[in-house]
Design an enzyme around this catalytic site. Structure first.
Site, PDB file in Angstrom:
ATOM      1  N   SER A 167      -9.251  12.574 -48.129  1.00 14.99           N
ATOM      2  CA  SER A 167     -10.443  11.691 -47.898  1.00 14.99           C
ATOM      3  C   SER A 167     -10.425  10.360 -49.125  1.00 14.99           C
ATOM      4  O   SER A 167      -9.581  10.876 -50.083  1.00 14.99           O
ATOM      5  CB  SER A 167     -11.621  12.668 -48.581  1.00 14.99           C
ATOM      6  OG  SER A 167     -12.615  11.940 -48.940  1.00 14.99           O
ATOM      7  N   GLN A 186      -6.370   0.708  -7.230  1.00 12.65           N
ATOM      8  CA  GLN A 186      -5.610  -0.046  -8.388  1.00 12.65           C
ATOM      9  C   GLN A 186      -6.107   0.811  -9.683  1.00 12.65           C
ATOM     10  O   GLN A 186      -5.199   0.811 -10.488  1.00 12.65           O
ATOM     11  CB  GLN A 186      -5.916  -1.336  -8.344  1.00 12.65           C
ATOM     12  CG  GLN A 186      -4.961  -2.101  -9.303  1.00 12.65           C
ATOM     13  CD  GLN A 186      -4.768  -3.519  -8.968  1.00 12.65           C
ATOM     14  OE1 GLN A 186      -4.050  -3.808  -8.300  1.00 12.65           O
ATOM     15  NE2 GLN A 186      -5.793  -4.521  -9.597  1.00 12.65           N
ATOM     16  N   ASN A 242      -7.803  17.567 -44.963  1.00 15.68           N
ATOM     17  CA  ASN A 242      -8.451  17.568 -43.808  1.00 15.68           C
ATOM     18  C   ASN A 242      -7.551  17.923 -42.574  1.00 15.68           C
ATOM     19  O   ASN A 242      -6.486  17.280 -42.510  1.00 15.68           O
ATOM     20  CB  ASN A 242      -9.163  16.309 -43.350  1.00 15.68           C
ATOM     21  CG  ASN A 242     -10.336  16.172 -44.597  1.00 15.68           C
ATOM     22  OD1 ASN A 242     -11.162  17.208 -45.068  1.00 15.68           O
ATOM     23  ND2 ASN A 242     -10.617  14.820 -44.715  1.00 15.68           N
ATOM     24  N   LYS A 280     -10.010  17.109 -51.078  1.00 16.64           N
ATOM     25  CA  LYS A 280     -10.056  17.101 -49.722  1.00 16.64           C
ATOM     26  C   LYS A 280      -8.637  17.273 -49.083  1.00 16.64           C
ATOM     27  O   LYS A 280      -7.546  16.492 -49.373  1.00 16.64           O
ATOM     28  CB  LYS A 280     -10.836  16.272 -48.974  1.00 16.64           C
ATOM     29  CG  LYS A 280     -12.447  16.496 -49.161  1.00 16.64           C
ATOM     30  CD  LYS A 280     -13.156  17.690 -48.668  1.00 16.64           C
ATOM     31  CE  LYS A 280     -12.950  17.603 -47.157  1.00 16.64           C
ATOM     32  NZ  LYS A 280     -14.124  16.978 -46.652  1.00 16.64           N
ATOM     33  N   THR A 325     -15.325  38.295 -31.502  1.00 16.48           N
ATOM     34  CA  THR A 325     -15.789  37.660 -30.410  1.00 16.48           C
ATOM     35  C   THR A 325     -17.126  37.195 -30.962  1.00 16.48           C
ATOM     36  O   THR A 325     -17.802  37.758 -31.826  1.00 16.48           O
ATOM     37  CB  THR A 325     -15.980  38.722 -29.464  1.00 16.48           C
ATOM     38  OG1 THR A 325     -17.035  39.972 -30.022  1.00 16.48           O
ATOM     39  CG2 THR A 325     -14.971  39.551 -28.549  1.00 16.48           C
ATOM     40  N   ASN A 383       0.976  -1.401  -0.173  1.00 16.71           N
ATOM     41  CA  ASN A 383      -0.124   0.148  -0.084  1.00 16.71           C
ATOM     42  C   ASN A 383       0.763   1.069  -0.008  1.00 16.71           C
ATOM     43  O   ASN A 383       0.427   2.337  -0.757  1.00 16.71           O
ATOM     44  CB  ASN A 383      -1.083   0.087   1.320  1.00 16.71           C
ATOM     45  CG  ASN A 383      -1.859  -1.129   1.273  1.00 16.71           C
ATOM     46  OD1 ASN A 383      -2.153  -1.755   0.264  1.00 16.71           O
ATOM     47  ND2 ASN A 383      -2.681  -1.212   2.224  1.00 16.71           N
ATOM     48  N   TYR A 389      -6.646   2.172   2.370  1.00 12.64           N
ATOM     49  CA  TYR A 389      -6.521   1.673   1.236  1.00 12.64           C
ATOM     50  C   TYR A 389      -7.710   0.967   0.822  1.00 12.64           C
ATOM     51  O   TYR A 389      -8.040   0.207   1.470  1.00 12.64           O
ATOM     52  CB  TYR A 389      -5.112   0.930   1.056  1.00 12.64           C
ATOM     53  CG  TYR A 389      -4.804   0.323  -0.511  1.00 12.64           C
ATOM     54  CD1 TYR A 389      -4.524   1.125  -1.448  1.00 12.64           C
ATOM     55  CD2 TYR A 389      -5.334  -0.692  -0.732  1.00 12.64           C
ATOM     56  CE1 TYR A 389      -4.186   0.426  -2.842  1.00 12.64           C
ATOM     57  CE2 TYR A 389      -5.084  -1.579  -1.767  1.00 12.64           C
ATOM     58  CZ  TYR A 389      -4.741  -0.905  -2.990  1.00 12.64           C
ATOM     59  OH  TYR A 389      -4.588  -1.321  -3.994  1.00 12.64           O
ATOM     60  N   LYS A 447      -4.297   4.009 -12.137  1.00 12.43           N
ATOM     61  CA  LYS A 447      -3.086   3.920 -13.034  1.00 12.43           C
ATOM     62  C   LYS A 447      -3.494   4.169 -14.466  1.00 12.43           C
ATOM     63  O   LYS A 447      -3.020   4.817 -15.231  1.00 12.43           O
ATOM     64  CB  LYS A 447      -2.188   2.676 -12.774  1.00 12.43           C
ATOM     65  CG  LYS A 447      -1.572   2.878 -11.487  1.00 12.43           C
ATOM     66  CD  LYS A 447      -0.719   1.827 -11.098  1.00 12.43           C
ATOM     67  CE  LYS A 447      -0.813   1.610  -9.705  1.00 12.43           C
ATOM     68  NZ  LYS A 447      -2.215   1.231  -9.024  1.00 12.43           N
TER      69      LYS A 447
HETATM   70  N1  ARG Z   1      -1.626  -3.387  -7.019  1.00 13.59           N
HETATM   71  C1  ARG Z   1      -2.012  -2.516  -6.006  1.00 13.59           C
HETATM   72  C2  ARG Z   1      -2.434  -1.155  -6.458  1.00 13.59           C
HETATM   73  O1  ARG Z   1      -2.194  -0.637  -7.607  1.00 13.59           O
HETATM   74  C3  ARG Z   1      -1.110  -2.224  -4.917  1.00 13.59           C
HETATM   75  C4  ARG Z   1      -1.175  -3.548  -4.063  1.00 13.59           C
HETATM   76  C5  ARG Z   1      -2.142  -3.394  -2.900  1.00 13.59           C
HETATM   77  N2  ARG Z   1      -2.770  -4.471  -2.867  1.00 13.59           N
HETATM   78  C6  ARG Z   1      -3.197  -4.862  -1.466  1.00 13.59           C
HETATM   79  N3  ARG Z   1      -3.872  -5.965  -1.375  1.00 13.59           N
HETATM   80  N4  ARG Z   1      -3.372  -4.111  -0.507  1.00 13.59           N
HETATM   81  O2  ARG Z   1      -3.354  -0.378  -5.776  1.00 13.59           O
END
Ligand code: ARG
Length: 439
Positions: free
Chosen positions: A276, A321, A284, A282, A154, A110, A316, A324
């Site tokens: 096109s 997760q 574009n 065209k 404007t 975490n 957490y 990302k």
């Molecule tokens: N892969 C997880 C994330 O990206 C991190 C791992 C945390 N896993 C857990 N079981 N506490 O958040």
């Protein structure tokens, strides 16, 4: 692949669950940060005596070798791993034996993952700032090369005379704020979560100041629960990127309009245009349309993470997760959009004659005609009314204001004299008062 947590389980994980739970395909991008954070952690464990000197050295050497092998292409980021942390630990243990199992002392995934993410983002932010600066330089160069007068709009209606330089530099200024926003986000997130562990710290007397320092953070985070569950920085970056994309989208929209056959203010280079499949004539502006379109995707990334985080209990939760994918997609999108727009602007041509024609057709000196009358003592409201009638007259006669004779001017107001022509000359307008800034 052996898990990091099998001990209390009697049954195997359902294969579908295993697939569902795995984030390795996404978070493998954090490998360099995961190793950097792990090396810092190992140094700290050695410093405070949790690892013996030679143990620390072996672990660090193992981690450095993994890093080197990945860079050289000798170790592929592939396999049946739960996440990047499992990959790293598995490879370490494979290389240095069971000593590798000591690395995770006084650490949880975490605090590990959020540390990785912050390290990654700090690096990505400096790349984005560099790209913004490049785009700004390109904008400034194009602006200085093209100081021509043009119609400013404007409501997308011709409004007053400006210069192409001043117009383009508006975007330079917007980008300046985008940079400041990103730097501010980095400044706020610059606290190290390592050592918060799962949520409650650890009974070991670890040195969080030390890890924070060697990882380049200003200080450790104060509260452990907040440290592991804070994703404000991810939201902030996504919102900075959304605003940045809004700017890129607006400039794209302007250029789409300005490069159209109806305007022809600018000509986009073939390099950044497409054709096109059916209409041979065209050309574009797909580069710009894609930037405009991708702005929506980045807004979506921001909204998706906001929705993910809303309502999460401390600390957490696995929902996090999902941060990302949204972040990586937004960062990749912004980086390519900045590069593409840089190319579009670098290669475009400004059509001075078309810019001038639109100025002449647009009664863009009407405001200055009113200013002229004000200088002669006519209240602005009355002057506005008089010039409104002059424009109606010009429309009917299909003339521009400067084409009126003095006699025609005088029908509207006795205050008009020969000097009106000089006063409403477009080039002279731009030299007067604070408009000088535009030249
Ligand atoms: N892969 C997880 C994330 O990206 C991190 C791992 C945390 N896993 C857990 N079981 N506490 O958040």
């Amino acid at each position: 692949m052996k898990k990091l947590w099998g001990g209390r389980f009697e049954k195997e994980e359902n294969p579908l669950m295993k697939k569902f739970n795995s984030s390795f395909e996404i978070d493998k991008r954090l490998i360099f940060d995961d190793i950097e954070g792990s090396i810092a952690h190992a140094k700290m464990l050695t410093k405070v005596g949790i690892l013996k000197e030679d143990e620390g050295e072996k672990i660090i050497k193992g981690l450095e070798e993994i890093l080197e092998d990945i860079k050289l292409g000798n170790l592929e980021l592939k396999g049946d791993f739960e996440d990047v942390h499992s990959f790293m630990e598995f490879n370490l243990i494979q290389r240095i034996g069971s000593l590798g199992k000591k690395l995770h002392t006084a650490r949880s995934r975490n605090d590990q993952v959020v540390t990785d993410l912050k390290l990654f983002l700090k690096r990505e932010c400096s790349i984005i700032i560099e790209k913004i600066q490049c785009l700004q330089q390109t904008i400034e160069k194009k602006a200085l090369e093209n100081p021509y007068i043009m119609a400013g709009f404007t409501h997308l209606q011709p409004a007053q005379v400006i210069t192409f330089k001043q117009y383009l530099m508006a975007y330079f200024n917007m980008l300046e704020r985008d940079k400041k926003r990103i730097l501010n986000t980095v400044d706020i997130m610059d606290e190290c979560p390592l050592g918060c562990c799962a949520l409650a710290g650890t009974t070991y007397d670890i040195d969080r100041e030390f890890t924070a320092k060697i990882l380049g953070f200003k200080r450790p985070v104060e509260n452990f629960l907040d440290g592991v569950s804070d994703r404000d920085f991810a939201l902030e970056i996504l919102s900075d990127l959304s605003i940045l994309m809004m700017h890129l989208s607006r400039i794209s929209e302007d250029f789409i309009i300005y490069s159209s056959c109806q305007f022809k203010f600018i000509t986009l280079d073939d390099e950044f245009s497409t054709g096109s499949s059916i209409m041979p004539q065209k050309k574009n502006p797909d580069s710009l349309e894609l930037i405009r379109g991708k702005a929506g995707k980045v807004y979506g990334n921001l909204l998706s993470l906001l929705a993910t985080l809303k309502g999460l209990p401390l600390a957490y939760n696995k929902d996090m997760q999902e941060d990302k994918e949204a972040l990586f997609e937004a960062l990749d999108t912004v980086k390519i959009c900045l590069d593409i727009l840089d190319g579009v602007i670098r290669t475009l041509k400004v059509n001075k004659d078309k810019l001038l024609k639109a100025v002449e057709d647009g009664y863009l000196n009407a405001t200055e005609v009113a200013d002229y009358l004000v200088n002669k003592g006519v209240p602005f409201r009355d002057a506005h009314e008089i010039v409104g009638r002059i424009v109606l007259y010009c429309e009917a006669k299909e003339k521009s204001i400067n084409e009126l004779s003095l006699e025609e001017f005088k029908v509207f107001s006795i205050f008009f004299e020969e000097d009106i022509y000089d006063f409403i000359d477009y080039y002279k307008i731009l030299k007067r008062g604070i408009k000088k800034n535009m030249l």
